[in-house]
Design a protein around this motif. Structure first.
Motif, PDB file in Angstrom:
ATOM      1  N   LEU A  26       0.801  -1.221   0.000  1.00  0.00           N
ATOM      2  CA  LEU A  26       0.000   0.000   0.000  1.00  0.00           C
ATOM      3  C   LEU A  26       0.841   1.282   0.000  1.00  0.00           C
ATOM      4  O   LEU A  26       0.539   2.213  -0.750  1.00  0.00           O
ATOM      5  CB  LEU A  26      -0.950  -0.001   1.197  1.00  0.00           C
ATOM      6  N   PRO A  27       1.886   1.387   0.810  1.00  0.00           N
ATOM      7  CA  PRO A  27       2.638   2.658   0.820  1.00  0.00           C
ATOM      8  C   PRO A  27       3.413   2.935  -0.461  1.00  0.00           C
ATOM      9  O   PRO A  27       3.914   4.044  -0.641  1.00  0.00           O
ATOM     10  CB  PRO A  27       3.606   2.472   2.008  1.00  0.00           C
ATOM     11  N   LYS A  28       3.533   1.978  -1.357  1.00  0.00           N
ATOM     12  CA  LYS A  28       4.328   2.154  -2.574  1.00  0.00           C
ATOM     13  C   LYS A  28       3.505   2.728  -3.721  1.00  0.00           C
ATOM     14  O   LYS A  28       3.813   2.489  -4.883  1.00  0.00           O
ATOM     15  CB  LYS A  28       4.956   0.818  -2.991  1.00  0.00           C
ATOM     16  N   LYS A  29       2.487   3.489  -3.417  1.00  0.00           N
ATOM     17  CA  LYS A  29       1.630   4.057  -4.456  1.00  0.00           C
ATOM     18  C   LYS A  29       2.430   5.003  -5.342  1.00  0.00           C
ATOM     19  O   LYS A  29       3.147   5.865  -4.861  1.00  0.00           O
ATOM     20  CB  LYS A  29       0.448   4.792  -3.810  1.00  0.00           C
ATOM     21  N   SER A  30       2.294   4.841  -6.658  1.00  0.00           N
ATOM     22  CA  SER A  30       3.061   5.654  -7.603  1.00  0.00           C
ATOM     23  C   SER A  30       2.193   6.593  -8.421  1.00  0.00           C
ATOM     24  O   SER A  30       2.717   7.320  -9.257  1.00  0.00           O
ATOM     25  CB  SER A  30       3.845   4.740  -8.555  1.00  0.00           C
ATOM     26  N   ALA A  31       0.886   6.588  -8.200  1.00  0.00           N
ATOM     27  CA  ALA A  31      -0.011   7.454  -8.968  1.00  0.00           C
ATOM     28  C   ALA A  31      -1.239   7.759  -8.109  1.00  0.00           C
ATOM     29  O   ALA A  31      -1.579   6.980  -7.215  1.00  0.00           O
ATOM     30  CB  ALA A  31      -0.422   6.783 -10.286  1.00  0.00           C
ATOM     31  N   PRO A  32      -1.899   8.885  -8.368  1.00  0.00           N
ATOM     32  CA  PRO A  32      -3.119   9.194  -7.600  1.00  0.00           C
ATOM     33  C   PRO A  32      -4.235   8.211  -7.913  1.00  0.00           C
ATOM     34  O   PRO A  32      -4.405   7.794  -9.061  1.00  0.00           O
ATOM     35  CB  PRO A  32      -3.470  10.613  -8.060  1.00  0.00           C
ATOM     36  N   THR A  33      -4.976   7.827  -6.900  1.00  0.00           N
ATOM     37  CA  THR A  33      -6.053   6.856  -7.092  1.00  0.00           C
ATOM     38  C   THR A  33      -7.274   7.274  -6.294  1.00  0.00           C
ATOM     39  O   THR A  33      -7.163   7.841  -5.207  1.00  0.00           O
ATOM     40  CB  THR A  33      -5.630   5.442  -6.639  1.00  0.00           C
ATOM     41  N   ASP A  34      -8.447   6.976  -6.850  1.00  0.00           N
ATOM     42  CA  ASP A  34      -9.700   7.172  -6.130  1.00  0.00           C
ATOM     43  C   ASP A  34     -10.042   5.966  -5.268  1.00  0.00           C
ATOM     44  O   ASP A  34     -10.746   6.098  -4.260  1.00  0.00           O
ATOM     45  CB  ASP A  34     -10.841   7.430  -7.122  1.00  0.00           C
ATOM     46  N   LEU A  35      -9.565   4.799  -5.662  1.00  0.00           N
ATOM     47  CA  LEU A  35      -9.899   3.572  -4.945  1.00  0.00           C
ATOM     48  C   LEU A  35      -8.864   2.511  -5.263  1.00  0.00           C
ATOM     49  O   LEU A  35      -8.444   2.359  -6.418  1.00  0.00           O
ATOM     50  CB  LEU A  35     -11.297   3.078  -5.343  1.00  0.00           C
ATOM     51  N   CYS A  36      -8.444   1.773  -4.231  1.00  0.00           N
ATOM     52  CA  CYS A  36      -7.512   0.653  -4.402  1.00  0.00           C
ATOM     53  C   CYS A  36      -8.223  -0.644  -4.029  1.00  0.00           C
ATOM     54  O   CYS A  36      -8.828  -0.744  -2.960  1.00  0.00           O
ATOM     55  CB  CYS A  36      -6.279   0.847  -3.517  1.00  0.00           C
ATOM     56  N   PHE A  37      -8.162  -1.639  -4.925  1.00  0.00           N
ATOM     57  CA  PHE A  37      -8.685  -2.976  -4.654  1.00  0.00           C
ATOM     58  C   PHE A  37      -7.518  -3.902  -4.291  1.00  0.00           C
ATOM     59  O   PHE A  37      -6.467  -3.869  -4.948  1.00  0.00           O
ATOM     60  CB  PHE A  37      -9.399  -3.552  -5.882  1.00  0.00           C
ATOM     61  N   PHE A  38      -7.725  -4.718  -3.276  1.00  0.00           N
ATOM     62  CA  PHE A  38      -6.767  -5.764  -2.909  1.00  0.00           C
ATOM     63  C   PHE A  38      -7.431  -7.100  -3.209  1.00  0.00           C
ATOM     64  O   PHE A  38      -8.493  -7.418  -2.664  1.00  0.00           O
ATOM     65  CB  PHE A  38      -6.405  -5.657  -1.431  1.00  0.00           C
ATOM     66  N   VAL A  39      -6.811  -7.902  -4.097  1.00  0.00           N
ATOM     67  CA  VAL A  39      -7.465  -9.090  -4.646  1.00  0.00           C
ATOM     68  C   VAL A  39      -6.639 -10.330  -4.321  1.00  0.00           C
ATOM     69  O   VAL A  39      -5.408 -10.333  -4.482  1.00  0.00           O
ATOM     70  CB  VAL A  39      -7.644  -8.963  -6.174  1.00  0.00           C
ATOM     71  N   VAL A  40      -7.330 -11.390  -3.901  1.00  0.00           N
ATOM     72  CA  VAL A  40      -6.717 -12.647  -3.468  1.00  0.00           C
ATOM     73  C   VAL A  40      -7.485 -13.783  -4.145  1.00  0.00           C
ATOM     74  O   VAL A  40      -8.693 -13.647  -4.405  1.00  0.00           O
ATOM     75  CB  VAL A  40      -6.763 -12.761  -1.922  1.00  0.00           C
ATOM     76  N   PRO A  41      -6.840 -14.921  -4.457  1.00  0.00           N
ATOM     77  CA  PRO A  41      -7.513 -15.944  -5.267  1.00  0.00           C
ATOM     78  C   PRO A  41      -8.566 -16.751  -4.518  1.00  0.00           C
ATOM     79  O   PRO A  41      -8.695 -16.691  -3.290  1.00  0.00           O
ATOM     80  CB  PRO A  41      -6.343 -16.837  -5.703  1.00  0.00           C
ATOM     81  N   GLU A  42      -9.298 -17.528  -5.311  1.00  0.00           N
ATOM     82  CA  GLU A  42     -10.276 -18.480  -4.775  1.00  0.00           C
ATOM     83  C   GLU A  42      -9.580 -19.493  -3.877  1.00  0.00           C
ATOM     84  O   GLU A  42      -8.422 -19.861  -4.101  1.00  0.00           O
ATOM     85  CB  GLU A  42     -10.979 -19.211  -5.929  1.00  0.00           C
ATOM     86  N   PHE A  43     -10.306 -19.939  -2.849  1.00  0.00           N
ATOM     87  CA  PHE A  43      -9.861 -20.981  -1.913  1.00  0.00           C
ATOM     88  C   PHE A  43      -8.713 -20.532  -1.017  1.00  0.00           C
ATOM     89  O   PHE A  43      -8.084 -21.365  -0.359  1.00  0.00           O
ATOM     90  CB  PHE A  43      -9.441 -22.273  -2.649  1.00  0.00           C
ATOM     91  N   PHE A  44      -8.424 -19.225  -0.984  1.00  0.00           N
ATOM     92  CA  PHE A  44      -7.301 -18.803  -0.151  1.00  0.00           C
ATOM     93  C   PHE A  44      -7.487 -19.244   1.303  1.00  0.00           C
ATOM     94  O   PHE A  44      -6.523 -19.640   1.969  1.00  0.00           O
ATOM     95  CB  PHE A  44      -7.126 -17.284  -0.218  1.00  0.00           C
TER      96      PHE A  44
END
Length: 494
Positions: free
Chosen positions: A161-179
């Motif tokens: 998260l702290p390594k953001k390189s561009a302005p964003t309105d929303l960040c999604f964090f995505v993880v696979p099925e069956f995690f």
């Protein structure tokens, strides 16, 4: 001589009269300013008088008539009493007006949204390295295994998260099925299936809520989690119950205990209005189509029972039946209440859909209209594919016209992450293929464990169109199941 004297007197009297009336008007004007809280009629009247006085001093016409200048027949002159001196009114006190800051401009809603995606590539179908100990309770093993999974997600977000390189309105964090899956071979009987499922439901919700609490909006910006799926089993309640097998004898397939799978993702963010109890709103999206490989079963045997299709599944040394299509519908918890449906646009302007593995193949088909009806905003522009062995094929797959991006996170084998930008639809009506799509660049920002990499990507989403009406499709009545704890309503321990 007489005429010159009369003219001189007339000029003097006109000057005196004008002086008196202008001062009276000045006095009236200040009275009007001082009495600004009086009626509108009174103020209007004073403004009319002021305008008349500036054009011609009051009393001038009468004075001219008295002096015979307007065709008087007498030709005489009557002296006018000397005017009485009038003291000028005191000047009103000047009260300085305090400075007033102008109201801030109203925020303008952006038509284009800047989106960031943190994709965690990690294997989710491989056996866990920590196996259940011989004398370990199934509940203890489940909590231990899920705690390790929470630690991995926490570390991934803390690094990425702290390594953001561009302005964003929303960040999604995505993880696979069956995690969040735990080895199904760990269960040894039906009682442990229920104990594992109930423990998993409680623990996953607790971990998802704890994860979002670690990354508040004021420090990390707007964040939404799609933190992988958890799969549990709910035993179906049938009447009469299946007859027990003879001691030591084989059980017919149709007499095996029937179950329904609940394979779901919890979606939560750090910016929606909190519930009255302080908990975060949370949404649950379940998988519809069940595959025989979902339970690490080699080969798939299908059978019909009471008009319903089942898979025959082997868990360790235990055989059961699992319904091929789950009947669980989407739901969410907000404002301290539970609602049907899926709140898929908490930010506004970035609606999204979720396909869990096999559901992707049946997206938008006639049998999936019931699923589409569960989504609050069917005009979604990002389609998240959480999978374990399902490829994204945008060139041959059909999409609704509003979908602009596919975000795939697959946990099969070593895992795979990719993002596609779809080409513009030829028509805004119906569903169609989108040939000529492009991959969105992803940057590896963290290596967390063997074969576990966090990828970072950015893209813009644009305003979207409207969907056609979705017809209702009749469904076969569902069988009730044994109750499990709610996967999204907060519990005392959560």
């Amino acid at each position: 001589m007489v005429r010159r004297s009369r003219a001189r007197i007339l000029r003097n009297l006109i000057a005196v009269s004008a002086h008196i009336n202008i001062r009276e008007l000045f006095h009236m004007t200040h009275e009007s300013e001082a009495d600004s809280d009086q009626t509108h009629v009174r103020g209007t009247r004073r403004r009319s008088l002021l305008k008349a006085g500036l054009a011609l001093p009051l009393g001038t016409s009468a004075l001219l008539a008295a002096c015979g200048g307007g065709g008087s027949s007498s030709g005489g002159f009557s002296p006018t009493p000397a005017p009485v001196a009038v003291a000028p009114p005191p000047s009103p006190a000047v009260v300085p007006t305090p400075p007033v800051d102008p109201p801030p401009p109203r925020p303008v809603e952006k038509a284009v949204k800047n989106v960031r995606v943190l994709n965690l590539q990690t294997p989710s179908t491989s056996p866990l390295p920590d196996q259940r100990l011989k004398d370990e309770a199934i509940e203890t093993y489940t909590r231990r295994a899920l705690q390790a999974k929470f630690d991995l997600l926490r570390d991934a977000l803390a690094q990425g998260l702290p390594k953001k390189s561009a302005p964003t309105d929303l960040c999604f964090f995505v993880v696979p099925e069956f995690f969040w899956n735990v080895n199904w071979d760990a269960v040894r009987n039906e009682e442990e299936i229920k104990a594992f499922s109930a423990t998993c439901v409680i623990e996953v919700q607790k971990h998802v809520r704890a994860l979002i609490a670690l990354f508040p909006q004021d420090q990390y910006g707007k964040l939404a989690l799609l933190p992988g799926t958890s799969q549990v089993l709910m035993k179906q309640l049938v009447e009469p119950p299946a007859a027990p097998a003879p001691q030591g004898g084989p059980v017919k397939d149709e007499d095996l205990p029937p179950y329904e799978a609940l394979n779901y993702v919890l979606v939560i963010d750090n910016f929606s209005k909190a519930n009255p109890d302080g908990s975060r709103p949370i949404a649950m999206w379940p998988k519809r189509n069940v595959s025989w490989i979902d339970f690490d079963t080699d080969g798939g045997t299908q059978l019909l029972k009471d008009g319903r299709a089942y898979w025959k599944v082997r868990l360790g040394h235990l055989d059961i039946l699992v319904l091929m299509e789950s009947t669980t519908t989407a739901a969410y918890y907000a404002d301290g209440k539970q609602y049907k449906g899926f709140d898929n646009d908490p930010l506004g302007g970035v609606p999204f859909g979720v396909d869990v593995c096999l559901d992707y193949m049946a997206s938008y088909t006639e049998k999936q209209y019931l699923r589409m009806s569960q989504i609050e905003d069917t005009n979604y522009i990002i389609d998240f594919l959480l999978a374990a062995g399902m490829t994204a094929d945008p060139d041959s797959h059909k999409y609704l016209p509003s979908v602009q991006y596919i975000v795939r996170n697959d946990g099969h084998y070593l895992g795979a992450c990719e993002i596609f930008q779809l080409s513009a639809p030829e028509s805004t009506e119906g569903i169609a293929k989108r040939p000529g799509n492009a991959l969105v660049a992803q940057t590896a920002v963290a290596n967390l464990a063997p074969n576990t990499i966090l990828f970072d990507a950015y893209f813009d989403v644009h305003p979207l169109g409207q969907y056609p009406e979705i017809p209702a499709v009749p469904d076969i009545p569902d069988l009730p199941t044994e109750p499990l704890p709610s996967p999204f309503v907060p519990t005392a321990s959560a």
